[in-house]
Write an enzyme that holds these catalytic residues in place. Structure first.
Site, PDB file in Angstrom:
ATOM      1  N   GLY A  18      -8.084  -8.219   8.957  1.00 15.62           N
ATOM      2  CA  GLY A  18      -7.189  -7.252   9.076  1.00 15.62           C
ATOM      3  C   GLY A  18      -5.724  -8.012   9.247  1.00 15.62           C
ATOM      4  N   GLY A  19      -4.553  -7.139   9.541  1.00  9.88           N
ATOM      5  CA  GLY A  19      -3.328  -7.582   9.697  1.00  9.88           C
ATOM      6  C   GLY A  19      -3.197  -8.313  10.826  1.00  9.88           C
ATOM      7  N   VAL A  23     -12.017 -10.869  12.356  1.00 12.51           N
ATOM      8  CA  VAL A  23     -12.988 -10.480  13.299  1.00 12.51           C
ATOM      9  C   VAL A  23     -14.296 -11.204  13.091  1.00 12.51           C
ATOM     10  CG1 VAL A  23     -14.572  -8.542  13.876  1.00 12.51           C
ATOM     11  CG2 VAL A  23     -12.385  -8.122  13.659  1.00 12.51           C
ATOM     12  N   LYS A  38     -12.269 -10.592  17.759  1.00  9.93           N
ATOM     13  CA  LYS A  38     -11.101 -10.500  16.904  1.00  9.93           C
ATOM     14  C   LYS A  38     -10.195 -11.693  17.323  1.00  9.93           C
ATOM     15  CE  LYS A  38      -8.990  -6.808  15.934  1.00  9.93           C
ATOM     16  NZ  LYS A  38      -8.073  -5.642  16.092  1.00  9.93           N
ATOM     17  N   ASP A 127      -2.994   5.709  15.847  1.00  5.21           N
ATOM     18  CA  ASP A 127      -3.283   5.259  14.708  1.00  5.21           C
ATOM     19  C   ASP A 127      -4.758   5.604  14.413  1.00  5.21           C
ATOM     20  OD1 ASP A 127      -2.983   3.786  12.547  1.00  5.21           O
ATOM     21  OD2 ASP A 127      -3.322   1.761  13.464  1.00  5.21           O
TER      22      ASP A 127
END
Length: 347
Positions: A18-19, A23, A38, A127
């Site tokens: 992801g940004g 992971v 992560k 979020d």
């Protein structure tokens, strides 16, 4: 075998990206178990601050995914969490399309339980979206959801660096008031996101606007009481939303889709195991043939005697290793940034 970070976590294979980083599935040599790790390269203050915020959230709840520990080494830091094998609610819709009202009600009920606890701890998630609702691989049994990714979570009284003019969160789920400069974090913004999230699960796609949502719910022939709740949650005016997550959950139970007297029927929907098989050289006991007890070098082996993250508050490489203090130093820098934000707000 794989690379060992922090003298403890051996990287096995990547599970996603992801940004904020990659992971990995990692083997925790101290606890002899697999975890999700992560891993981030700390290239800027914003990503570091996100890391610090996520690590700071220690909410223990069945429907909240809480970090297990962290480690820092050289230019990278990582934090670990349990592996959740069923993918996300977004994955579920991708596999099966629009979910039934029963499925949506059960997942929304668990999400509201999580938000009730989070808000009770003085936090706003900021979020909430289908991709952050992680699912255990329960097949057709009763689902279990856990809310993840607290990288932009904030406390209700946390000072801000400035009155930003851009939204914090994900467009499409962020409440309209969050676009206003100087907006103060409010739990009702999470309720808006919960409403939009549940609507997407029910419709199979996210409505472009709140006005489109009303039309889409009618076309989908959604149950009237469930539609009314979703419209209330996603109201543009926060004062028109339920007062809090508990009130929203009470309204959800009045629909008769969840709660006492209801029965579970998964229909054709199944939460598949989304985690790939272990790569060669690994088995359920860790590194194949090692009984999970082998660490790649003396430095890592020595660090296995360090206190657990829950007891010591962190996991660090021995000081004599090259670059050993780089990760912790970066975290200290992140905390300094938060302190700076506080001072600027006061001044």
């Amino acid at each position: 075998m794989g690379e060992v970070l922090g003298g403890r976590y051996e990287l096995v294979d990547p599970l996603g990206e992801g940004g904020a980083g990659v992971v990995w599935r990692a083997w925790d040599h101290r606890e002899a178990r697999y975890v999700a790790a992560k891993v981030m390269r700390q290239a800027d203050a914003a990503s570091l601050l996100r890391f610090v915020r996520e690590q700071a959230v220690r909410v223990e709840h069945p429907h909240v995914l809480t970090p297990l520990g962290w480690a820092g080494e050289d230019e990278r830091v990582l934090f670990t969490m349990p592996i959740v094998r069923g993918g996300s609610a977004a994955t579920l819709v991708g596999d099966h399309g629009p979910l039934s009202p029963t499925w949506v009600a059960v997942l929304l009920d668990q999400l509201l339980l999580a938000l009730e606890r989070i808000h009770g701890e003085g936090l706003v998630h900021r979020d909430v979206k289908p991709a952050n609702l992680l699912l255990d691989a329960t097949g057709r049994d009763y689902p279990r959801m856990r809310l993840a990714d607290f990288g932009i979570a904030t406390t209700l009284d946390q000072p801000r660096l400035t009155h930003v003019s851009h939204v914090v969160g994900t467009v499409g789920y962020a409440a309209p008031e969050t676009f206003s400069p100087g907006w103060d974090p409010d739990p009702r913004a999470d309720l808006f996101a919960a409403g939009m999230t549940a609507s997407e699960l029910l419709l199979g796609e996210r409505p472009d606007t709140v006005g489109d949502l009303a039309v889409a719910l009618v076309r989908a022939e959604a149950p009237v009481q469930l539609s009314a709740l979703l419209l209330d949650l996603s109201s543009r005016d926060p004062d028109d939303r339920p007062a809090d997550a508990a009130a929203a959950r009470a309204a959800l139970h009045r629909t008769g889709l969840v709660g006492e007297g209801t029965t579970w029927d998964a229909g054709e929907v199944e939460v598949f195991d989304q985690v790939p098989p272990l790569p060669p050289g690994w088995d359920e006991e860790g590194p194949a043939g090692s009984a999970g007890a082998v660490v790649s070098d003396d430095r890592a082996r020595e660090n296995l005697a360090a206190p657990d993250a829950e007891e010591a508050g962190d996991v660090q490489s021995p000081a004599r290793a090259s670059g050993a203090w780089a990760g912790p130093a970066l975290l200290v820098l992140g905390l300094a940034l938060i302190l700076l934000a506080t001072l600027i707000a006061i001044l």
